[in-house]
Design a protein around this motif. Structure first.
Motif, PDB file in Angstrom:
ATOM      1  N   ALA A   1       0.836  -1.213   0.000  1.00  0.00           N
ATOM      2  CA  ALA A   1       0.000   0.000   0.000  1.00  0.00           C
ATOM      3  C   ALA A   1       0.867   1.258   0.000  1.00  0.00           C
ATOM      4  O   ALA A   1       0.731   2.145   0.843  1.00  0.00           O
ATOM      5  CB  ALA A   1      -0.968   0.015   1.178  1.00  0.00           C
ATOM      6  N   GLU A   2       1.747   1.310  -0.998  1.00  0.00           N
ATOM      7  CA  GLU A   2       2.682   2.438  -1.074  1.00  0.00           C
ATOM      8  C   GLU A   2       2.762   2.927  -2.512  1.00  0.00           C
ATOM      9  O   GLU A   2       2.814   2.118  -3.444  1.00  0.00           O
ATOM     10  CB  GLU A   2       4.054   1.944  -0.597  1.00  0.00           C
ATOM     11  CG  GLU A   2       5.073   3.039  -0.458  1.00  0.00           C
ATOM     12  CD  GLU A   2       6.431   2.473  -0.019  1.00  0.00           C
ATOM     13  OE1 GLU A   2       6.461   1.431   0.683  1.00  0.00           O
ATOM     14  OE2 GLU A   2       7.443   3.072  -0.415  1.00  0.00           O
ATOM     15  N   PHE A   3       2.787   4.232  -2.698  1.00  0.00           N
ATOM     16  CA  PHE A   3       2.975   4.777  -4.043  1.00  0.00           C
ATOM     17  C   PHE A   3       4.471   4.751  -4.392  1.00  0.00           C
ATOM     18  O   PHE A   3       5.286   5.235  -3.603  1.00  0.00           O
ATOM     19  CB  PHE A   3       2.449   6.219  -4.121  1.00  0.00           C
ATOM     20  CG  PHE A   3       2.759   6.874  -5.446  1.00  0.00           C
ATOM     21  CD1 PHE A   3       2.103   6.466  -6.596  1.00  0.00           C
ATOM     22  CD2 PHE A   3       3.722   7.872  -5.546  1.00  0.00           C
ATOM     23  CE1 PHE A   3       2.407   7.049  -7.832  1.00  0.00           C
ATOM     24  CE2 PHE A   3       4.026   8.464  -6.769  1.00  0.00           C
ATOM     25  CZ  PHE A   3       3.364   8.040  -7.915  1.00  0.00           C
ATOM     26  N   PRO A   4       4.829   4.197  -5.556  1.00  0.00           N
ATOM     27  CA  PRO A   4       6.256   4.137  -5.915  1.00  0.00           C
ATOM     28  C   PRO A   4       6.768   5.487  -6.414  1.00  0.00           C
ATOM     29  O   PRO A   4       6.734   5.776  -7.609  1.00  0.00           O
ATOM     30  CB  PRO A   4       6.294   3.061  -7.017  1.00  0.00           C
ATOM     31  CG  PRO A   4       4.932   3.069  -7.613  1.00  0.00           C
ATOM     32  CD  PRO A   4       3.971   3.558  -6.570  1.00  0.00           C
ATOM     33  N   LYS A   5       7.267   6.294  -5.496  1.00  0.00           N
ATOM     34  CA  LYS A   5       7.630   7.674  -5.852  1.00  0.00           C
ATOM     35  C   LYS A   5       8.745   7.750  -6.891  1.00  0.00           C
ATOM     36  O   LYS A   5       8.860   8.744  -7.601  1.00  0.00           O
ATOM     37  CB  LYS A   5       8.065   8.424  -4.593  1.00  0.00           C
ATOM     38  CG  LYS A   5       6.908   8.774  -3.683  1.00  0.00           C
ATOM     39  CD  LYS A   5       7.334   9.755  -2.615  1.00  0.00           C
ATOM     40  CE  LYS A   5       6.159  10.040  -1.709  1.00  0.00           C
ATOM     41  NZ  LYS A   5       6.499  10.298  -0.351  1.00  0.00           N
ATOM     42  N   GLN A   6       9.529   6.680  -6.990  1.00  0.00           N
ATOM     43  CA  GLN A   6      10.660   6.738  -7.927  1.00  0.00           C
ATOM     44  C   GLN A   6      10.200   6.786  -9.392  1.00  0.00           C
ATOM     45  O   GLN A   6      11.001   7.109 -10.265  1.00  0.00           O
ATOM     46  CB  GLN A   6      11.606   5.534  -7.710  1.00  0.00           C
ATOM     47  CG  GLN A   6      11.077   4.172  -8.133  1.00  0.00           C
ATOM     48  CD  GLN A   6      10.226   3.489  -7.049  1.00  0.00           C
ATOM     49  OE1 GLN A   6       9.715   4.151  -6.150  1.00  0.00           O
ATOM     50  NE2 GLN A   6      10.059   2.181  -7.160  1.00  0.00           N
ATOM     51  N   ILE A   7       8.914   6.493  -9.663  1.00  0.00           N
ATOM     52  CA  ILE A   7       8.464   6.517 -11.067  1.00  0.00           C
ATOM     53  C   ILE A   7       7.998   7.903 -11.508  1.00  0.00           C
ATOM     54  O   ILE A   7       7.672   8.098 -12.683  1.00  0.00           O
ATOM     55  CB  ILE A   7       7.350   5.475 -11.346  1.00  0.00           C
ATOM     56  CG1 ILE A   7       6.068   5.833 -10.578  1.00  0.00           C
ATOM     57  CG2 ILE A   7       7.823   4.060 -11.035  1.00  0.00           C
ATOM     58  CD1 ILE A   7       4.884   4.957 -10.977  1.00  0.00           C
ATOM     59  N   VAL A   8       7.988   8.860 -10.601  1.00  0.00           N
ATOM     60  CA  VAL A   8       7.467  10.197 -10.954  1.00  0.00           C
ATOM     61  C   VAL A   8       8.258  10.805 -12.119  1.00  0.00           C
ATOM     62  O   VAL A   8       7.687  11.343 -13.079  1.00  0.00           O
ATOM     63  CB  VAL A   8       7.479  11.125  -9.713  1.00  0.00           C
ATOM     64  CG1 VAL A   8       7.360  12.586 -10.109  1.00  0.00           C
ATOM     65  CG2 VAL A   8       6.322  10.751  -8.785  1.00  0.00           C
ATOM     66  N   LYS A   9       9.587  10.688 -12.052  1.00  0.00           N
ATOM     67  CA  LYS A   9      10.424  11.291 -13.097  1.00  0.00           C
ATOM     68  C   LYS A   9      10.114  10.642 -14.461  1.00  0.00           C
ATOM     69  O   LYS A   9       9.983  11.318 -15.477  1.00  0.00           O
ATOM     70  CB  LYS A   9      11.901  11.080 -12.737  1.00  0.00           C
ATOM     71  CG  LYS A   9      12.856  11.915 -13.527  1.00  0.00           C
ATOM     72  CD  LYS A   9      14.241  11.915 -12.844  1.00  0.00           C
ATOM     73  CE  LYS A   9      15.262  12.595 -13.729  1.00  0.00           C
ATOM     74  NZ  LYS A   9      15.658  11.780 -14.869  1.00  0.00           N
ATOM     75  N   GLY A  10       9.954   9.322 -14.451  1.00  0.00           N
ATOM     76  CA  GLY A  10       9.652   8.607 -15.694  1.00  0.00           C
ATOM     77  C   GLY A  10       8.288   9.000 -16.255  1.00  0.00           C
ATOM     78  O   GLY A  10       8.122   9.136 -17.475  1.00  0.00           O
ATOM     79  N   LEU A  11       7.319   9.181 -15.356  1.00  0.00           N
ATOM     80  CA  LEU A  11       5.993   9.620 -15.808  1.00  0.00           C
ATOM     81  C   LEU A  11       6.116  10.956 -16.537  1.00  0.00           C
ATOM     82  O   LEU A  11       5.500  11.172 -17.596  1.00  0.00           O
ATOM     83  CB  LEU A  11       5.034   9.756 -14.627  1.00  0.00           C
ATOM     84  CG  LEU A  11       4.389   8.468 -14.110  1.00  0.00           C
ATOM     85  CD1 LEU A  11       3.735   8.689 -12.750  1.00  0.00           C
ATOM     86  CD2 LEU A  11       3.358   7.932 -15.102  1.00  0.00           C
ATOM     87  N   ALA A  12       6.926  11.841 -15.961  1.00  0.00           N
ATOM     88  CA  ALA A  12       7.129  13.153 -16.605  1.00  0.00           C
ATOM     89  C   ALA A  12       7.793  12.958 -17.974  1.00  0.00           C
ATOM     90  O   ALA A  12       7.408  13.603 -18.965  1.00  0.00           O
ATOM     91  CB  ALA A  12       7.977  14.046 -15.709  1.00  0.00           C
ATOM     92  N   GLU A  13       8.758  12.047 -18.044  1.00  0.00           N
ATOM     93  CA  GLU A  13       9.512  11.872 -19.297  1.00  0.00           C
ATOM     94  C   GLU A  13       8.660  11.305 -20.436  1.00  0.00           C
ATOM     95  O   GLU A  13       8.888  11.615 -21.604  1.00  0.00           O
ATOM     96  CB  GLU A  13      10.736  10.985 -19.043  1.00  0.00           C
ATOM     97  CG  GLU A  13      11.855  11.761 -18.356  1.00  0.00           C
ATOM     98  CD  GLU A  13      12.951  10.871 -17.791  1.00  0.00           C
ATOM     99  OE1 GLU A  13      13.847  11.423 -17.127  1.00  0.00           O
ATOM    100  OE2 GLU A  13      12.901   9.641 -17.994  1.00  0.00           O
ATOM    101  N   ILE A  14       7.680  10.458 -20.099  1.00  0.00           N
ATOM    102  CA  ILE A  14       6.833   9.931 -21.189  1.00  0.00           C
ATOM    103  C   ILE A  14       5.691  10.898 -21.528  1.00  0.00           C
ATOM    104  O   ILE A  14       4.832  10.587 -22.355  1.00  0.00           O
ATOM    105  CB  ILE A  14       6.262   8.518 -20.882  1.00  0.00           C
ATOM    106  CG1 ILE A  14       5.381   8.538 -19.622  1.00  0.00           C
ATOM    107  CG2 ILE A  14       7.388   7.492 -20.789  1.00  0.00           C
ATOM    108  CD1 ILE A  14       4.523   7.286 -19.470  1.00  0.00           C
TER     109      ILE A  14
END
Ligand code: TGC
Ligand code: FAD
Length: 392
Positions: free
Chosen positions: A48-61
């Protein structure tokens, strides 16, 4: 979790309706989801945790502000590219798509459309790059389907506004840097305010024990005499139509996103049906299992065509709120039904985290409720075709 072997179904050659740019954007998002989301998402959902490390990748796509102009940091894409990005992200997980939806349609969109130039320049580039994460506060404990009744309010104190009230069920709230909050002024008119983390009297407690959207953080927004600078009011639109206008954009993205979740369930069940042997043959050879698969691909294909057409209408500025509402309702129900059928096809394995189906099914229970419940969307269509309001 099993390796991600996803192959996208395209029974009616819908790809031929897409431009080269659409396909490039879609494929980049698809590859990113396979690489960065699929390997970790089950673990984060279980925790039950949001994977914060994917935020940068979300921005990049380009998932943060796909259609926001490039001058404000957005990707400057059209509505079909936006939809395809949402489809691919939700193929990975609805909770991850939620983060992208909220950031793009519910935070960047109102700042872009209802904000002034200073607000656009101050916030949009940081939201587009993922430096800031935003959330959207409309729903209150006593006002969910009926947001017009909200009691969160602000008073003009001369040099600032004083904000009081509470919002609940707010995606991204626990770690958001900024919140677009809808509140009534002393005349009872609804306005949007940008509230920043750190403002005195503003807190964001997390909502725990969810069985759904576990990889997305949900929380409350509590305003206890929060002093909001006057320059944080979104000046260019007020009234309930302002937040509802943001919902049009988010609901459109969800209509595409739900297809992604459905595709993943169908693809998983199809592969499993060819590998799983019972009574001496693959279960995919039994008529009852073929019926399920045939119905799934039919419904996915219908949803793809509906959504593509809606995308064309959106690109032409002709899509109505009621058309968007129909696509959100239809596609989310379609995805939820497919998740249930696919889960059964995997027998006992269907309830485990080895496969993504149960997670999709649980996530979709939220998706069918937020952004307007299934029943509210039925009433929106009913009102649109009869002219008779059955809400009240
Ligand atoms: P009503 O009197 O019908 O309308 C008030 C004003 O709003 C206008 N309007 C819209 N404008 C833009 N887009 C829309 N979709 C619009 N729908 C209505 C309308 O024309 C009117 O304008 P004006 O100028 O005449 O004042 O309002 P109502 O109080 O009767 O309510 C109508 C209803 C029930 C359809 C509406 O309240 C509704 O949609 N309720 C559902 C609430 C909802 O969807 N909440 C979502 C919260 S955000 C969320 O869930 C985020 S989850 C994100 C994630 O994690 O992905
Ligand atoms: P209610 O409005 O109490 O509805 C209960 C039931 O009554 C529903 O079945 C509904 O369809 C039915 N009903 C209500 N009115 C009528 C009517 N007139 N006729 C017939 N039936 C009716 N909100 C935000 O503002 N921002 C967010 O980021 C956000 N994220 C969310 C994330 C999650 C995980 C969830 C679960 C919700 C989120 N929401 C968010 C809130 C969401 O939009 C609301 O839950 C939703 O609008 C329904 O409101 P409610 O839960 O109060 O249900």
């Amino acid at each position: 979790m099993k390796p991600d072997l996803f192959e996208a179904p395209d029974y009616y050659n819908v790809d031929e309706l897409l431009t080269e740019e659409h396909k490039l954007v879609r494929d980049a998002a698809r590859e990113w989801v396979k690489r960065e989301v699929s390997p970790i998402i089950e673990e984060y959902a279980q925790r039950a945790e949001f994977p914060k490390q994917i935020v940068k990748g979300l921005a990049e796509i380009g998932a943060f502000g796909p259609y926001i102009p490039v001058e404000y940091g957005g990707a400057g894409l059209d509505q079909i590219s936006y939809g395809l990005i949402m489809q691919e992200i939700e193929r990975g997980d609805s909770g991850v798509r939620s983060t992208a939806s909220v950031q793009s349609s519910l935070v960047m969109y109102p700042i872009w459309k209802y904000g002034n130039e200073e607000q656009r320049k101050k916030y949009l580039p940081k939201l587009a790059s993922g430096e800031y994460i935003g959330c959207f506060g409309l729903t209150e404990p006593d006002y969910g389907s009926n947001p017009g009744g909200m009691v969160t309010n602000f008073k003009d104190m001369g040099d600032h506004y004083l904000l009081n009230g509470a919002k609940m069920w707010i995606s991204n709230a626990p770690f958001a840097d900024v919140a677009v909050v809808w509140a009534k002024n002393e005349e009872g008119r609804i306005w949007g305010l940008i509230v920043e983390r750190g403002m005195e009297g503003f807190s964001t407690p997390e909502t725990h024990n969810k069985w759904s959207l576990r990889a997305s953080a949900t929380g409350e927004l509590i305003f206890d005499n929060v002093k909001v600078p006057k320059e944080n009011l979104l000046p260019n639109k007020s009234g309930l139509g302002a937040p509802l206008g943001c919902l049009d954009s988010a609901r459109y993205g969800i209509a595409w996103g739900a297809i992604g979740a459905a595709m993943d369930c169908y693809d998983t069940a199809l592969r499993y049906s060819k590998e799983r042997i019972q009574f001496g043959k693959p279960i995919g050879g039994f008529q009852l299992q073929q019926k399920k698969l045939a119905e799934m691909i039919t419904e996915i294909t219908k949803a793809q065509l509906l959504t593509w057409r809606l995308g064309v209408l959106r690109n032409e500025g002709k899509a109505t709120s009621a058309q968007i509402s129909m696509a959100k309702r239809n596609n989310v129900e379609m995805a939820l039904n497919i998740a249930h059928q696919a889960r059964q096809m995997l027998g006992g394995m269907g309830i485990t985290g080895e496969y993504p189906i149960m997670r999709h099914a649980m996530n979709l229970e939220s998706v069918i409720t937020y952004e307007g419940t299934h029943d509210i969307h039925l009433l929106i269509t009913g009102f649109d075709i009869t002219g008779l309001n059955a809400f009240k």
